[in-house]
Write an enzyme that holds these catalytic residues in place. Structure first.
Site, mmCIF file in Angstrom:
data_model
loop_
_atom_site.group_PDB
_atom_site.id
_atom_site.type_symbol
_atom_site.label_atom_id
_atom_site.label_comp_id
_atom_site.label_asym_id
_atom_site.label_seq_id
_atom_site.Cartn_x
_atom_site.Cartn_y
_atom_site.Cartn_z
ATOM 1 N N GLY A 1 0.857 -1.184 0.000
ATOM 2 C CA GLY A 1 0.000 0.000 0.000
ATOM 3 C C GLY A 1 0.889 1.228 0.000
ATOM 4 N N CYS B 254 2.701 5.602 -2.749
ATOM 5 C CA CYS B 254 3.405 5.566 -4.035
ATOM 6 C C CYS B 254 3.187 4.320 -4.881
ATOM 7 C CB CYS B 254 4.874 5.841 -3.804
ATOM 8 S SG CYS B 254 5.097 7.572 -3.349
HETATM 9 P P1 NAD Z 1 2.852 15.046 0.447
HETATM 10 O O1 NAD Z 1 1.423 14.963 0.093
HETATM 11 O O2 NAD Z 1 3.331 14.502 1.743
HETATM 12 O O3 NAD Z 1 3.327 16.571 0.393
HETATM 13 C C1 NAD Z 1 3.061 17.421 -0.686
HETATM 14 C C2 NAD Z 1 3.111 18.865 -0.181
HETATM 15 O O4 NAD Z 1 3.051 19.757 -1.289
HETATM 16 C C3 NAD Z 1 1.924 19.240 0.726
HETATM 17 O O5 NAD Z 1 2.408 19.771 1.946
HETATM 18 C C4 NAD Z 1 1.145 20.280 -0.079
HETATM 19 O O6 NAD Z 1 0.513 21.262 0.706
HETATM 20 C C5 NAD Z 1 2.258 20.883 -0.934
HETATM 21 N N1 NAD Z 1 1.805 21.569 -2.159
HETATM 22 C C6 NAD Z 1 0.848 21.170 -3.037
HETATM 23 N N2 NAD Z 1 0.769 22.069 -4.048
HETATM 24 C C7 NAD Z 1 1.698 23.023 -3.816
HETATM 25 C C8 NAD Z 1 2.113 24.178 -4.512
HETATM 26 N N3 NAD Z 1 1.571 24.544 -5.669
HETATM 27 N N4 NAD Z 1 3.088 24.942 -3.975
HETATM 28 C C9 NAD Z 1 3.651 24.591 -2.795
HETATM 29 N N5 NAD Z 1 3.305 23.510 -2.090
HETATM 30 C C10 NAD Z 1 2.347 22.710 -2.597
HETATM 31 O O7 NAD Z 1 3.637 14.365 -0.755
HETATM 32 P P2 NAD Z 1 4.921 13.412 -0.677
HETATM 33 O O8 NAD Z 1 4.551 12.097 -0.127
HETATM 34 O O9 NAD Z 1 6.058 14.170 -0.102
HETATM 35 O O10 NAD Z 1 5.193 13.176 -2.236
HETATM 36 C C11 NAD Z 1 5.654 14.225 -3.070
HETATM 37 C C12 NAD Z 1 6.099 13.621 -4.394
HETATM 38 O O11 NAD Z 1 7.236 12.789 -4.188
HETATM 39 C C13 NAD Z 1 5.057 12.731 -5.084
HETATM 40 O O12 NAD Z 1 5.181 12.873 -6.459
HETATM 41 C C14 NAD Z 1 5.473 11.324 -4.674
HETATM 42 O O13 NAD Z 1 5.057 10.350 -5.603
HETATM 43 C C15 NAD Z 1 6.977 11.450 -4.654
HETATM 44 N N6 NAD Z 1 7.665 10.528 -3.729
HETATM 45 C C16 NAD Z 1 7.154 10.316 -2.481
HETATM 46 C C17 NAD Z 1 7.841 9.481 -1.596
HETATM 47 C C18 NAD Z 1 7.308 9.197 -0.211
HETATM 48 O O14 NAD Z 1 7.868 8.342 0.462
HETATM 49 N N7 NAD Z 1 6.263 9.848 0.257
HETATM 50 C C19 NAD Z 1 9.062 8.907 -1.985
HETATM 51 C C20 NAD Z 1 9.556 9.164 -3.270
HETATM 52 C C21 NAD Z 1 8.855 9.986 -4.136
HETATM 53 C C1 UGA Z 2 8.459 3.007 -1.728
HETATM 54 C C2 UGA Z 2 9.847 2.659 -2.286
HETATM 55 O O1 UGA Z 2 10.440 1.621 -1.494
HETATM 56 C C3 UGA Z 2 10.765 3.887 -2.282
HETATM 57 O O2 UGA Z 2 12.017 3.569 -2.883
HETATM 58 C C4 UGA Z 2 10.103 5.004 -3.082
HETATM 59 O O3 UGA Z 2 10.868 6.177 -3.050
HETATM 60 C C5 UGA Z 2 8.714 5.277 -2.479
HETATM 61 O O4 UGA Z 2 7.918 4.065 -2.490
HETATM 62 C C6 UGA Z 2 7.980 6.290 -3.290
HETATM 63 O O5 UGA Z 2 8.150 6.408 -4.481
HETATM 64 O O6 UGA Z 2 7.174 6.925 -2.620
HETATM 65 P P1 UGA Z 2 7.420 3.380 0.696
HETATM 66 O O7 UGA Z 2 6.130 3.435 -0.029
HETATM 67 O O8 UGA Z 2 7.740 4.415 1.701
HETATM 68 O O9 UGA Z 2 8.621 3.390 -0.359
HETATM 69 O O10 UGA Z 2 7.486 2.000 1.463
HETATM 70 P P2 UGA Z 2 8.059 0.524 1.186
HETATM 71 O O11 UGA Z 2 8.957 0.165 2.289
HETATM 72 O O12 UGA Z 2 8.560 0.380 -0.186
HETATM 73 O O13 UGA Z 2 6.717 -0.338 1.343
HETATM 74 C C7 UGA Z 2 5.657 -0.211 0.415
HETATM 75 C C8 UGA Z 2 4.609 -1.260 0.699
HETATM 76 O O14 UGA Z 2 5.090 -2.570 0.389
HETATM 77 C C9 UGA Z 2 4.160 -1.329 2.170
HETATM 78 O O15 UGA Z 2 2.768 -1.505 2.209
HETATM 79 C C10 UGA Z 2 4.862 -2.553 2.716
HETATM 80 O O16 UGA Z 2 4.151 -3.163 3.755
HETATM 81 C C11 UGA Z 2 4.883 -3.448 1.490
HETATM 82 N N1 UGA Z 2 6.002 -4.439 1.502
HETATM 83 C C12 UGA Z 2 7.286 -4.014 1.431
HETATM 84 C C13 UGA Z 2 5.694 -5.795 1.547
HETATM 85 O O17 UGA Z 2 4.519 -6.207 1.606
HETATM 86 N N2 UGA Z 2 6.738 -6.695 1.522
HETATM 87 C C14 UGA Z 2 8.035 -6.302 1.431
HETATM 88 O O18 UGA Z 2 8.928 -7.190 1.403
HETATM 89 C C15 UGA Z 2 8.310 -4.927 1.405
#
Ligand code: NAD
Ligand code: UGA
Length: 430
Positions: free
Chosen positions: A258, A261
């Protein structure tokens, strides 16, 4: 020391801004959510991420990390601006670029000096080119700029360690000199740096997430086969993982993937494939396998308890994985919906996602700890493998519950011990 702006202070933006400040840069982090910014100025973080609070505090005190809602202030001295806003899923499965678009328009309107615009958000292939066109369209003056794609690979729960010790840094740009300047910012992280074109960098991000999701769906499918044939998936995964071509990581079978991402990114890649007349057969199967995982829980509970109406079912762990408060696409949401629809009274406990869960799931009764959740329960489901669930007092639990029925969705207990203690115990693929 460089002047850096980061747009968006969510999971990625706050970690990125804080870690770049910690490397000695001068960083301004901007968010349109004024409440988030006001709280950050008071030292209140919008997310739970282990270790982050103290690094934020240290860098704010040192005067290297600032928060604002003003694009004018954020861009005044910036040489580099990172975009880290959300790219959620649209109804058709594609990525919603509305937040990226509004950020890019504001950057265009407010830039006053030559700028390198770096995209960290996960965006469809081709977005970098569109960002460049959008900047040109909305610029008030003809100021030179470059666009670089720098996808983020951090995981929630270990975000600081992942940011500071990345497996690699990927940089894509039409201008090699711009990518090299961004590479320079990343040199202290001592990771391999891959410089490529924009589209390839954007695709590396989707392909990486889709591959990891595929690995998990694969092991989950094998877990079902193990269950049917009497093999143990945990030992199978260990035996496979020693092969360096396979690797040990991401072979934990369970209730499926879940989070904010994998679900949206696998869908978005499949959408891009379809839009471009290719057939994402494997991606479709990977999603299909994942969609079915939580059905196992309801089937097992009905098998053990009969009609679930009026039965108390406890869920341990609500966040989509341990060490985060993020509930986006958490398996617990599907379970609360399915069990409530059957008339069960669903109670839940999570060490940090309680408040987020309470807002999101009105049908769920939130409990203050694991033992209260289990008290007088007809069954318990381990949904998220928080460490604190691994050594619960199982004898006490057995006494507290009406019937000792456990579905261990993350394989944290030993089946033999559970049988010895007299639990009706089911785990995954064992
Ligand atoms: P998030 O929802 O936690 O945060 C996004 C932030 O952007 C919010 O605080 C929101 O208010 C702000 N925002 C929205 N529109 C805006 C604007 N026009 N100007 C300024 N601020 C604005 O998102 P996140 O989880 O940090 O993810 C951000 C991006 O990074 C996504 O594309 C996601 O797919 C990618 N990503 C996320 C993760 C992760 O672990 N969460 C890891 C790798 C990549
Ligand atoms: C994932 C990727 O691991 C990151 O590299 C990437 O940057 C990020 O998505 C993103 O693009 O946002 P994240 O979603 O934080 O990171 O968490 P993970 O540790 O990857 O777990 C994702 C899901 O897979 C969770 O629901 C976890 O429970 C499940 N999972 C993970 C399994 O069921 N089995 C595993 O062996 C590992």
């Amino acid at each position: 020391m460089k002047n850096i702006s980061v747009i968006g202070v969510g999971y990625v933006g706050l970690v990125t801004s804080t870690c770049f400040a910690d490397l000695g840069n001068n960083v301004i982090a901007l968010d349109i959510n004024k409440e988030r910014v006001a709280n950050l100025k008071k030292g209140i973080l919008p997310i739970y991420e282990p270790g982050l609070e103290e690094v934020v505090e240290r860098n704010v005190e040192a005067g290297r990390l600032h928060f604002t809602s003003s694009y004018d202030e954020a861009l005044r001295d910036a040489e580099f601006v990172f975009i880290a806003v959300g790219t959620p899923e649209k109804k058709d499965g594609g990525a919603d670029l509305q937040y990226v678009e509004s950020a890019v328009r504001e950057i265009a309107k407010n830039m006053t000096r030559e700028l390198i615009i770096i995209n960290k958000s996960t965006v469809p292939v081709g977005t970098g080119d569109w960002v460049a066109e959008t900047i040109k369209k909305y610029q008030s003056k003809d100021i030179p700029f470059s666009v670089v794609s720098c996808p983020e690979f951090l995981r929630e729960g270990s975000a600081i360690a992942d940011f500071t010790n990345p497996a690699r840094t990927v940089l894509g740009s039409a201008k090699k000199s711009a990518a090299e300047k961004v590479a320079h910012l990343h040199l202290p992280l001592r990771a391999p740096i891959i410089i490529t074109d924009l589209r390839t960098a954007e695709m590396i991000k989707y392909a990486s997430n889709a591959f990891l999701a595929t690995k998990i769906s694969f092991i989950n499918e094998v877990a079902d086969i193990c269950e049917a044939l009497g093999a143990d998936i945990k030992e199978v995964a260990v035996g496979m993982g020693y092969d360096p071509r396979i690797g040990k990581a991401f072979l934990d079978a369970g209730l499926g993937w879940g989070g904010s991402c994998f679900p949206k990114d696998v869908k978005a890649l499949a959408y891009m494939a379809k839009q471009n007349q290719t057939h994402p057969q494997m991606l479709n199967s990977v999603m299909e396998i994942n969609a079915d995982r939580s059905n196992k829980v309801v089937d097992f509970l009905e098998d053990k308890l009969g009609d679930l109406s009026g039965k108390k079912i406890a869920l341990l762990g609500l966040a989509f994985k341990p060490n985060t408060d993020d509930m986006r696409e958490a398996v617990s949401i599907k379970l609360v919906d399915a069990l409530s629809a059957k008339g069960a009274a669903v109670h839940g406990y999570d060490p940090v996602a309680q408040d987020v869960a309470a807002k999101l799931l009105p049908d769920l009764a939130i409990e203050k700890d694991a033992y209260s959740a289990l008290d007088q329960a007809n069954a318990v489901v381990i949904v998220t493998e928080w460490n604190e669930f691994k050594q619960l007092n199982l004898e006490k639990i057995k006494k507290l519950m009406i019937s000792p029925v456990i579905f261990d969705g993350r394989n944290i207990y030993d089946p033999e011990q559970m049988a010895r203690l007299g639990f009706a115990y089911k785990s995954i693929g064992r």
